[in-house]
Scaffold this motif. Sequence first.
Motif, PDB file in Angstrom:
ATOM      1  N   LEU A   1       0.369  -1.443   0.309  1.00  0.00           N
ATOM      2  CA  LEU A   1       0.259  -0.100  -0.073  1.00  0.00           C
ATOM      3  C   LEU A   1       1.131   1.361   0.087  1.00  0.00           C
ATOM      4  N   ARG A   2       1.998   1.360   0.611  1.00  0.00           N
ATOM      5  CA  ARG A   2       2.768   2.198   0.537  1.00  0.00           C
ATOM      6  C   ARG A   2       3.484   2.581  -0.639  1.00  0.00           C
ATOM      7  N   GLY A   3       2.743   4.329  -0.771  1.00  0.00           N
ATOM      8  CA  GLY A   3       3.738   4.543  -1.877  1.00  0.00           C
ATOM      9  C   GLY A   3       2.536   4.710  -3.123  1.00  0.00           C
ATOM     10  N   ASN A   4       1.375   3.616  -2.986  1.00  0.00           N
ATOM     11  CA  ASN A   4       0.221   3.848  -3.729  1.00  0.00           C
ATOM     12  C   ASN A   4      -0.808   4.387  -3.229  1.00  0.00           C
ATOM     13  N   THR A   5      -0.876   4.942  -1.883  1.00  0.00           N
ATOM     14  CA  THR A   5      -2.162   5.954  -1.284  1.00  0.00           C
ATOM     15  C   THR A   5      -2.202   6.880  -1.933  1.00  0.00           C
ATOM     16  N   GLY A   6      -1.427   7.399  -2.769  1.00  0.00           N
ATOM     17  CA  GLY A   6      -1.377   9.209  -3.335  1.00  0.00           C
ATOM     18  C   GLY A   6      -2.448   8.586  -4.594  1.00  0.00           C
ATOM     19  N   ILE A   7      -2.421   7.906  -4.976  1.00  0.00           N
ATOM     20  CA  ILE A   7      -3.689   6.862  -6.414  1.00  0.00           C
ATOM     21  C   ILE A   7      -5.302   6.695  -5.678  1.00  0.00           C
ATOM     22  N   LEU A   8      -4.935   6.229  -4.681  1.00  0.00           N
ATOM     23  CA  LEU A   8      -6.221   6.181  -4.448  1.00  0.00           C
ATOM     24  C   LEU A   8      -7.031   7.285  -3.835  1.00  0.00           C
ATOM     25  N   VAL A   9      -6.360   8.095  -3.390  1.00  0.00           N
ATOM     26  CA  VAL A   9      -7.167   9.832  -3.158  1.00  0.00           C
ATOM     27  C   VAL A   9      -7.421  10.492  -3.736  1.00  0.00           C
ATOM     28  N   LEU A  10      -6.568  10.446  -4.886  1.00  0.00           N
ATOM     29  CA  LEU A  10      -6.753  11.180  -6.887  1.00  0.00           C
ATOM     30  C   LEU A  10      -7.901  10.886  -6.584  1.00  0.00           C
ATOM     31  N   ALA A  11      -8.340   9.555  -6.749  1.00  0.00           N
ATOM     32  CA  ALA A  11      -9.096   8.412  -7.625  1.00  0.00           C
ATOM     33  C   ALA A  11     -10.072   8.566  -6.630  1.00  0.00           C
ATOM     34  N   ILE A  12     -10.084   9.132  -5.765  1.00  0.00           N
ATOM     35  CA  ILE A  12     -11.596   9.128  -4.965  1.00  0.00           C
ATOM     36  C   ILE A  12     -11.986  10.222  -5.482  1.00  0.00           C
TER      37      ILE A  12
ATOM     38  N   LEU B   1     -10.200  17.705  -6.802  1.00  0.00           N
ATOM     39  CA  LEU B   1      -9.234  18.101  -7.657  1.00  0.00           C
ATOM     40  C   LEU B   1      -9.361  19.089  -8.597  1.00  0.00           C
ATOM     41  N   THR B   2      -7.746  18.939  -8.358  1.00  0.00           N
ATOM     42  CA  THR B   2      -7.105  20.489  -9.568  1.00  0.00           C
ATOM     43  C   THR B   2      -7.046  19.673 -11.391  1.00  0.00           C
ATOM     44  N   GLU B   3      -7.048  20.116 -11.567  1.00  0.00           N
ATOM     45  CA  GLU B   3      -6.832  19.654 -13.250  1.00  0.00           C
ATOM     46  C   GLU B   3      -5.395  18.793 -13.252  1.00  0.00           C
ATOM     47  N   SER B   4      -4.553  19.130 -13.210  1.00  0.00           N
ATOM     48  CA  SER B   4      -2.755  18.851 -12.991  1.00  0.00           C
ATOM     49  C   SER B   4      -3.234  17.559 -11.694  1.00  0.00           C
ATOM     50  N   GLY B   5      -4.147  18.049 -11.107  1.00  0.00           N
ATOM     51  CA  GLY B   5      -4.323  15.896 -10.352  1.00  0.00           C
ATOM     52  C   GLY B   5      -4.980  14.775 -11.426  1.00  0.00           C
ATOM     53  N   SER B   6      -5.708  15.672 -12.067  1.00  0.00           N
ATOM     54  CA  SER B   6      -6.948  15.328 -13.029  1.00  0.00           C
ATOM     55  C   SER B   6      -6.294  14.229 -14.555  1.00  0.00           C
ATOM     56  N   LYS B   7      -5.031  14.881 -15.066  1.00  0.00           N
ATOM     57  CA  LYS B   7      -3.663  14.638 -15.458  1.00  0.00           C
ATOM     58  C   LYS B   7      -2.351  13.632 -14.850  1.00  0.00           C
ATOM     59  N   GLU B   8      -2.528  13.715 -13.502  1.00  0.00           N
ATOM     60  CA  GLU B   8      -1.563  13.063 -13.193  1.00  0.00           C
ATOM     61  C   GLU B   8      -2.108  11.599 -12.308  1.00  0.00           C
ATOM     62  N   LEU B   9      -3.687  12.100 -11.964  1.00  0.00           N
ATOM     63  CA  LEU B   9      -3.999  10.395 -11.650  1.00  0.00           C
ATOM     64  C   LEU B   9      -3.680   9.841 -12.918  1.00  0.00           C
ATOM     65  N   SER B  10      -4.508   9.976 -14.053  1.00  0.00           N
ATOM     66  CA  SER B  10      -3.747   9.189 -15.541  1.00  0.00           C
ATOM     67  C   SER B  10      -2.764   9.002 -15.950  1.00  0.00           C
TER      68      SER B  10
ATOM     69  N   THR C   1     -14.798  11.620  -8.533  1.00  0.00           N
ATOM     70  CA  THR C   1     -15.580  11.465  -8.133  1.00  0.00           C
ATOM     71  C   THR C   1     -16.642  12.647  -7.517  1.00  0.00           C
ATOM     72  N   GLY C   2     -15.792  13.071  -6.711  1.00  0.00           N
ATOM     73  CA  GLY C   2     -16.469  14.881  -5.924  1.00  0.00           C
ATOM     74  C   GLY C   2     -14.984  15.095  -4.536  1.00  0.00           C
ATOM     75  N   ALA C   3     -15.661  16.345  -4.443  1.00  0.00           N
ATOM     76  CA  ALA C   3     -14.519  16.937  -3.521  1.00  0.00           C
ATOM     77  C   ALA C   3     -15.180  16.042  -1.754  1.00  0.00           C
TER      78      ALA C   3
ATOM     79  N   TYR D   1     -12.118  12.640   7.036  1.00  0.00           N
ATOM     80  CA  TYR D   1     -12.379  11.235   6.664  1.00  0.00           C
ATOM     81  C   TYR D   1     -13.549  10.373   6.734  1.00  0.00           C
ATOM     82  N   ALA D   2     -14.378  11.296   4.992  1.00  0.00           N
ATOM     83  CA  ALA D   2     -14.709  10.127   3.491  1.00  0.00           C
ATOM     84  C   ALA D   2     -13.869   9.691   2.602  1.00  0.00           C
ATOM     85  N   ILE D   3     -12.628  10.548   2.622  1.00  0.00           N
ATOM     86  CA  ILE D   3     -11.419   9.633   1.547  1.00  0.00           C
ATOM     87  C   ILE D   3     -11.130   8.490   2.380  1.00  0.00           C
ATOM     88  N   ALA D   4     -10.486   8.462   3.815  1.00  0.00           N
ATOM     89  CA  ALA D   4     -10.844   7.125   4.516  1.00  0.00           C
ATOM     90  C   ALA D   4     -12.106   6.670   4.458  1.00  0.00           C
ATOM     91  N   SER D   5     -13.104   6.515   4.735  1.00  0.00           N
ATOM     92  CA  SER D   5     -14.163   5.383   4.348  1.00  0.00           C
ATOM     93  C   SER D   5     -14.556   5.210   3.317  1.00  0.00           C
TER      94      SER D   5
END
Lengths: 120, 261
Positions: A14-25, A86-95, A28-30, A34-38
């Motif tokens: 999981l270490r090092g991959n949590t960023g992608i999880l957060v961006l992916a969540i 999520l920002t536009e550059s965040g969206s690109k980073e996620l892709s 779908t919306g702000a 706590y909502a992200i963790a849930s």
Amino acid sequence: MGNEKHDLMAANLLRGNTGILVLAILRTGAAHGYAIASEIAKRSENALSFKQGTLYPLLHELERDGFITSEWQIVEGERPRRVYTLTESGSKELSERLELWNSFNQAMTQVIGGTPDEQT
Amino acid sequence: MNKPNLLYLTETKREDEVEPNDLFDHYLDCLVVGWMGIVPPEQRRRWKEETRFHLDRLKEDLERSGMTQRDAAKEAIHQYGNPAEMSQILLASYFRKKEEGKWVKRFGYGNIIAFSTFAALQIVCLAVFQLRVLLPSESALNYAVNPVIFHSVFPDSVPVPEFSVLYSLSLVVALISPLVAGTMIGKKVMTQTAKAIINGLLPCLLYTLVAGLLLLPSREVLLFGLIQVVWWIPSSISVALAVAWATKNAAIRKEAEGIAL
């Protein structure tokens, strides 16, 4: 496999991959922390677990890198909450990260060989 | 007297008297104490508010699943993480800059600061030693005492103390360097200072000891290594901790004065 060993292996994966999880969540919306963790726990059916406090340094770093923004949201009768978007550059980073993840996943599957059913 | 709960309870209350809010307040106090004098108040307030909101929500969900208020609060704290550990993790992320060099990313800001400071001072010390070796020796007045008189008391194998300017300079530089290093590191590395100093000094120490062994029978570099072990480590740690403490306290006092105004 013993629980401790399993937990350690899961934590290392999981270490090092949590960023992608957060961006992916956040795609779908702000959401607040706590909502992200849930949502991570819900979507993974509690397979991905971590100390929830470790989410916030990651959120602050993603914000510092410009991939997300945050603001205080005041709801009457409740404590103020910090909501992340999520920002536009965040969206690109996620892709980019998803592409990398998919290549990695495919390569691992090819090396291990066969479908998940055949592997067990 | 009831045995105090080791999980963040004050020792003045019995376990059944502690309210969930007390647990959370105590947790937040433990979280914040490590940030005083280092992180600005607005940032501390933000982290504290976010943590409190998270703990409240987590506790509510745990209560909905059937736990009592007190058990839900304890479990929420457990799931959030040890406050000392979380405090350090947040601090480490605070010091991480957006554009960080690859060495800082790999080894950590504190370790890099400590290593570069000690390496620079080590180069100065070794340069002075080297100068003493390379420059032509001065006259017999180099010696603090007459070698004949000295060896009438001490065995021949004991070196006669020198009095040359370069020898004195090399000793002074070797003795003052850790104090300078401690001051510089204490101002920049205010968390895990002692750990950063040990991590930064260790490679320099290994280099000195290996070089000292290779240069035998000349013992001066080994003597320098001994000075580093016996003097550099404890003195630089003491000075750095004192400077970090003074810097944090000055920042806290300044903050308090700003609030009073």
